[in-house]
Design an enzyme around this catalytic site. Structure first.
Site, PDB file in Angstrom:
ATOM      1  N   ARG A  10       0.850  -1.205   0.000  1.00  0.00           N
ATOM      2  CA  ARG A  10       0.000   0.000   0.000  1.00  0.00           C
ATOM      3  C   ARG A  10       0.883   1.252   0.000  1.00  0.00           C
ATOM      4  NH1 ARG A  10      -2.155   1.546   6.017  1.00  0.00           N
ATOM      5  NH2 ARG A  10      -0.485   0.598   7.229  1.00  0.00           N
ATOM      6  N   GLU A  58     -18.090   5.202  -1.630  1.00  0.00           N
ATOM      7  CA  GLU A  58     -17.297   4.502  -2.644  1.00  0.00           C
ATOM      8  C   GLU A  58     -18.016   4.371  -3.981  1.00  0.00           C
ATOM      9  OE1 GLU A  58     -16.002   3.281   1.423  1.00  0.00           O
ATOM     10  OE2 GLU A  58     -17.945   3.341   0.389  1.00  0.00           O
ATOM     11  N   PHE A  83     -14.204  -2.660   0.223  1.00  0.00           N
ATOM     12  CA  PHE A  83     -15.119  -1.636  -0.289  1.00  0.00           C
ATOM     13  C   PHE A  83     -14.934  -1.420  -1.794  1.00  0.00           C
ATOM     14  CE2 PHE A  83     -14.006   0.078   4.119  1.00  0.00           C
ATOM     15  CZ  PHE A  83     -14.949  -0.728   4.733  1.00  0.00           C
ATOM     16  N   HIS A 109      -5.370  -3.137   1.706  1.00  0.00           N
ATOM     17  CA  HIS A 109      -5.860  -3.890   2.866  1.00  0.00           C
ATOM     18  C   HIS A 109      -6.621  -5.149   2.448  1.00  0.00           C
ATOM     19  CE1 HIS A 109      -4.886   0.013   4.505  1.00  0.00           C
ATOM     20  NE2 HIS A 109      -5.015  -0.447   5.737  1.00  0.00           N
ATOM     21  N   ASP A 117      -8.351  -5.900  12.134  1.00  0.00           N
ATOM     22  CA  ASP A 117      -9.614  -5.338  11.636  1.00  0.00           C
ATOM     23  C   ASP A 117     -10.681  -6.421  11.474  1.00  0.00           C
ATOM     24  OD1 ASP A 117      -8.467  -2.889  11.622  1.00  0.00           O
ATOM     25  OD2 ASP A 117      -8.383  -2.647   9.457  1.00  0.00           O
ATOM     26  N   ARG A 167      -1.653  -4.477   3.583  1.00  0.00           N
ATOM     27  CA  ARG A 167      -1.332  -3.636   4.741  1.00  0.00           C
ATOM     28  C   ARG A 167      -0.006  -4.053   5.387  1.00  0.00           C
ATOM     29  NH1 ARG A 167      -4.953  -3.722  10.293  1.00  0.00           N
ATOM     30  NH2 ARG A 167      -3.932  -2.001  11.395  1.00  0.00           N
TER      31      ARG A 167
END
Length: 313
Positions: A10, A58, A83, A109, A117, A167
């Site tokens: 990322r 989004e 997303f 991610h 998460d 990530r």
């Protein structure tokens, strides 16, 4: 011995966008209130007038990007994979894929390495979703070098591209002068005769380490980096499978619909070969430290080694 350099892809994504922005004024970056996490904040700092934060919207972001792509701009839309590919699927399919617009999707991610998460954010289905969309290029880079090259290649490609980033900081393995990135072309990292291991994303480094462990047991594994899931390098897949007679696929993704499925589809039609798919087995992830999750789900070098050894023996 010097410590191996580790960088999250990322971060590579954000840095690559900022570098490309210096050369291409038509590059626009859109984010959905996650610029700090997706690292598009690097581009935002350098080119604030070309970074648009659409907020937690989004689907709206995707429609805006589709529109500005028809005006000669090259938009990159960015969010978490859950997303960008999940919540966004209908908009990506109908607003970008169906009219085949020149929009790039930077999905960060991805996979269980999102860690704490938890399952709601650990997207294990994105490769399957995106490779189903006609005309969509799907890329899952292995390290910093490859991620930067992929972003550049995505910009240069005319048409929709899905880019998958992580990530977790991962080892830089492609830092050598003869490295070359080409959409749709796999890379043989180690020649072998007993089994072919096709890996993608952060699993490439783990597959290399697993191959070293297998070597100690007298198993000569061929390791191939498949950074482009679609279009798949069918010629390389068939050639390696034909040589070794056994195939293993490794991905930080569901075993359904991703790299394993893509390889099986090709081999079933053109070179029937026994295949072992290593990935997450038809289940959701869970909250926990990234490295511990990779170990629990047997997606680290040790897990790959054990599964391949049993498969070959």
């Amino acid at each position: 011995m010097s410590e191996i350099k580790k960088i999250a892809t990322r971060d590579s994504y954000g840095n690559a966008l900022a570098e490309l922005g210096k050369e291409h004024e038509d590059l626009i970056v859109l984010d959905a209130d996650l610029a700090g996490a997706t690292k598009t904040c690097v581009f935002q700092k350098a080119f604030p007038e070309r970074h648009w934060d659409i907020g937690i919207a989004e689907c709206n972001m995707t429609g805006i990007a589709a529109g500005i792509s028809t005006c000669g701009k090259v938009p990159f839309i960015s969010s978490f994979a859950m997303f960008a590919a999940g919540r966004n699927y209908e908009q990506v399919r109908n607003a970008i894929g169906y009219p085949h617009l020149n929009v790039k999707i930077g999905a960060t991610h991805a996979g269980i390495s999102v860690g704490e998460d938890g399952a709601s954010h650990q997207c294990l289905e994105d490769l399957a979703l995106m490779r189903e969309i006609p005309g969509m290029i799907v890329i899952n880079p292995a390290d910093d070098i490859e991620a930067k090259a992929a972003v550049k290649a995505a910009y240069e490609h005319v048409g929709p591209v899905y880019l998958r980033f992580g990530r977790l900081a991962v080892p830089v393995i492609n830092d050598h002068p003869d490295y070359k990135f080409e959409i749709g072309k796999g890379i043989v990292l180690k020649e072998g005769t007993d089994v072919s291991i096709f890996a993608t994303g952060l699993e490439v480094c783990e597959a290399i380490e697993a191959a070293k462990m297998l070597e100690a047991d007298g198993i000569n594994a061929e390791v191939i980096n498949i950074h482009t899931i679609k279009p798949l390098d069918e010629e390389l897949v068939i050639a390696s499978a034909t040589k070794t007679g056994k195939v293993v696929t490794v991905e930080e993704h569901s075993t359904i619909g991703g790299l394993g499925s893509a390889v099986c589809e090709v081999l079933a039609e053109k070179a029937p070969t026994k295949v072992l798919r290593i990935g997450v087995e038809d289940r959701f992830g869970e909250s926990g430290p990234a490295l511990e999750l990779l170990h629990k789900y047997e997606l680290d070098a040790e897990g790959i080694y054990k599964k391949v050894k049993a498969f070959v023996k």
